[in-house]
Enzyme design. Structure first.
Site, PDB file in Angstrom:
ATOM      1  N   PRO A 139       2.345   2.967  -1.321  1.00 52.73           N
ATOM      2  CA  PRO A 139       1.729   2.321  -0.160  1.00 52.73           C
ATOM      3  C   PRO A 139       2.115   3.111   1.094  1.00 52.73           C
ATOM      4  O   PRO A 139       3.269   3.541   1.230  1.00 52.73           O
ATOM      5  CB  PRO A 139       2.359   0.930  -0.137  1.00 52.73           C
ATOM      6  CG  PRO A 139       3.044   0.762  -1.443  1.00 52.73           C
ATOM      7  CD  PRO A 139       3.324   2.122  -1.977  1.00 52.73           C
ATOM      8  N   HIS A 140       1.157   3.324   1.978  1.00 51.88           N
ATOM      9  CA  HIS A 140       1.454   4.109   3.167  1.00 51.88           C
ATOM     10  C   HIS A 140       0.565   3.664   4.322  1.00 51.88           C
ATOM     11  O   HIS A 140      -0.498   3.096   4.117  1.00 51.88           O
ATOM     12  CB  HIS A 140       1.272   5.608   2.900  1.00 51.88           C
ATOM     13  CG  HIS A 140      -0.076   5.969   2.376  1.00 51.88           C
ATOM     14  ND1 HIS A 140      -0.422   5.808   1.055  1.00 51.88           N
ATOM     15  CD2 HIS A 140      -1.171   6.467   2.989  1.00 51.88           C
ATOM     16  CE1 HIS A 140      -1.670   6.208   0.872  1.00 51.88           C
ATOM     17  NE2 HIS A 140      -2.149   6.603   2.035  1.00 51.88           N
TER      18      HIS A 140
END
Length: 150
Positions: free
Chosen positions: A66-67
């Site tokens: 996740p970013h």
């Protein structure tokens, strides 16, 4: 040195986190970033959720990255999270995610963002690294893996 070791301190490695879904995971990440870096927690969780809606960040093989780009963030932050139970995350292989490597980067750090994503994907795609990550008992052990010290 792996660039992830520079942005992910021992304090940013969260093992055995009780999260039962994506939003609870993002809320946990946001609280940690708020408590340790002073950024607004609801802003972080929202950015991560918005990015995830564009397409899953799960790579398969039990890992996800996740970013998000975060306004107000001055330097990139990396977090490694291992939930108590694997979480469904929409991976193409259908496997739930056991390990998350979350990347938060300054809003305008385009090349840095891409370089860190490439480093994270390369590392998490290695069978030996994933196996060692599963066996690690402490944040310090995980950080040693990032440093390449076994």
């Amino acid at each position: 040195m792996n660039p992830l070791a520079r942005i992910c301190s021992v304090d940013d490695i969260l093992l055995d986190i009780n999260a039962i879904g994506q939003q609870q995971l993002f809320d946990t990440i946001a609280r940690h970033v708020h408590d340790n870096y002073g950024l607004a927690d609801q802003h972080i969780a929202r950015r991560l959720a918005e990015r995830e809606k564009m397409g899953t960040t799960a790579l398969g093989k039990g890992v996800a990255i996740p970013h998000a780009r975060v306004p107000g963030l001055q330097v990139a932050i990396g977090l490694i999270i291992r939930p108590t139970l694997p979480l469904p995350f929409g991976a193409a292989d259908g496997k739930p995610v056991e390990h998350f490597l979350t990347l938060l980067v300054p809003e305008h750090a385009t090349q840095t963002h891409l370089d860190l994503l490439a480093a994270a994907a390369g590392l998490l795609w290695q069978n030996a690294f994933r196996d060692a990550l599963k066996q690690a008992h402490s944040p310090r052990e995980v950080h040693r893996l990032l440093l390449g010290v076994h």
